[in-house]
Design an enzyme around this catalytic site. Structure first.
Site, PDB file in Angstrom:
ATOM      1  N   SER A 152       0.853  -1.181   0.000  1.00  0.00           N
ATOM      2  CA  SER A 152       0.000   0.000   0.000  1.00  0.00           C
ATOM      3  C   SER A 152       0.894   1.238   0.000  1.00  0.00           C
ATOM      4  CB  SER A 152      -0.937  -0.035   1.208  1.00  0.00           C
ATOM      5  OG  SER A 152      -1.800   1.091   1.189  1.00  0.00           O
ATOM      6  N   SER A 153       0.471   2.292   0.669  1.00  0.00           N
ATOM      7  CA  SER A 153       1.230   3.535   0.702  1.00  0.00           C
ATOM      8  C   SER A 153       0.641   4.434   1.779  1.00  0.00           C
ATOM      9  CB  SER A 153       1.158   4.246  -0.649  1.00  0.00           C
ATOM     10  OG  SER A 153       1.634   5.572  -0.558  1.00  0.00           O
ATOM     11  N   TYR A 166      -4.294   7.913  -6.973  1.00  0.00           N
ATOM     12  CA  TYR A 166      -3.321   6.981  -6.400  1.00  0.00           C
ATOM     13  C   TYR A 166      -3.669   6.642  -4.951  1.00  0.00           C
ATOM     14  CZ  TYR A 166       1.152   5.054  -4.867  1.00  0.00           C
ATOM     15  OH  TYR A 166       2.128   4.244  -4.338  1.00  0.00           O
ATOM     16  N   LYS A 170      -4.761   2.883  -3.147  1.00  0.00           N
ATOM     17  CA  LYS A 170      -4.090   2.276  -1.999  1.00  0.00           C
ATOM     18  C   LYS A 170      -5.055   2.079  -0.825  1.00  0.00           C
ATOM     19  CE  LYS A 170      -0.225   1.674  -4.034  1.00  0.00           C
ATOM     20  NZ  LYS A 170       0.181   0.298  -4.387  1.00  0.00           N
TER      21      LYS A 170
END
Length: 283
Positions: A152-153, A166, A170
């Protein structure tokens, strides 16, 4: 190095470079046989070279597999190709570890986001991991020893500018992580990790506006303070203006690999911090 993953088969998508390459290198050092996923023909040579390097260094089997995971048929084709290469002589085939790493980032301010940017981002970052995990599910262990790690982020929670799309992808992968942890509980653990800035082209291509916004975050992130005499001089110099250094891919890879070992059995459904303290805690 303890070979705690000896004999296991691991898939790493997006393995030709960046975090994916570093994860492949780390789990290979733990003794796992590794399927190296890549998409484009331009990545074939570097992926095959990595496969040879890992096989020679760690006495493991490696399987470069090309497939476009952003298509409906790509994930099934990936698993089928890997099974042809990696199945045992008696036809048995088991996938012990799946690292859903491959991803794209199309950053843009809200007024400029295009349907194409949305489409490719969700196809690669969300639909790809979903369909690949679905295709791998029949081959997961039945003794809870399997491991799935989704990349993920921090962008899923920080609300950085230009990351409507984006960050959304995630957040979706984190939601799927929790659902799969329940649905696959008799087969494997399922966790995610949430890197922040990481060295490489994906981070360096961010806009100046994005870098200005994130500077304050880096300045207050414990692990991102560059150290003279420890970090390379160019990293130290860049950190003076950038606020701090990005993570090295090996640092993120170490956390992903930690979740693949036997000692992580009692951890599932979590998003594990892999960002040097930019965001504290587990979720």
């Amino acid at each position: 190095m303890s070979r705690v993953l000896a004999g296991k088969l691991a898939i790493v998508t997006g393995a030709s470079r960046g975090i994916g390459k570093a994860i492949a290198q780390k789990i290979a050092s733990y003794g796992a046989n590794v399927a190296l996923g890549y998409t484009s023909e331009s990545s074939r040579t570097i992926t095959e070279e990595l496969a040879k390097e890992l096989s020679s260094q760690h006495n493991i089997r490696t399987f470069p597999v090309q497939a476009d995971l952003g298509t409906v048929e790509g994930p099934k084709a990936f698993i089928a190709a890997l099974k042809d290469k990696a199945a045992n002589q008696d036809g048995s085939f088991q996938i012990d570890i799946l690292i859903n790493n491959a991803g794209v980032a199309h950053n843009n301010l809200l007024p400029k986001i295009t349907p194409d940017q949305f489409d490719i981002s969700y196809r690669v970052n969300v639909l790809g991991p979903l369909l690949l995990t679905q295709a791998a599910e029949p081959y997961l262990p039945h003794d809870r020893s399997g491991r799935i790690v989704n990349i993920s982020s921090i962008s899923s929670t920080t609300g950085f500018i230009e990351q409507s799309v984006y960050g959304g992808t995630k957040a979706a992968i984190e939601a799927m992580t929790r659902t799969w942890a329940r649905e696959l509980s008799e087969r494997c653990t399922v966790n995610a990790i949430n890197p922040g800035p990481v060295e490489g082209p994906m981070y360096s291509k961010n806009s100046d506006a994005f870098k200005r916004e994130i500077k304050g975050w880096l300045q207050h992130t414990p692990g991102m303070q560059a150290r003279e005499g420890v970090d390379p001089p160019e990293v130290v110099e860049e950190a003076r203006t950038g606020g701090g250094r990005p993570a090295y891919t090996s640092e993120v890879a170490g956390i992903a690999a930690m979740l693949c070992g036997p000692d992580s059995q009692w951890l599932t459904g979590s998003v594990v911090g892999a960002n040097g303290g930019l965001i504290f805690g587990l979720s």
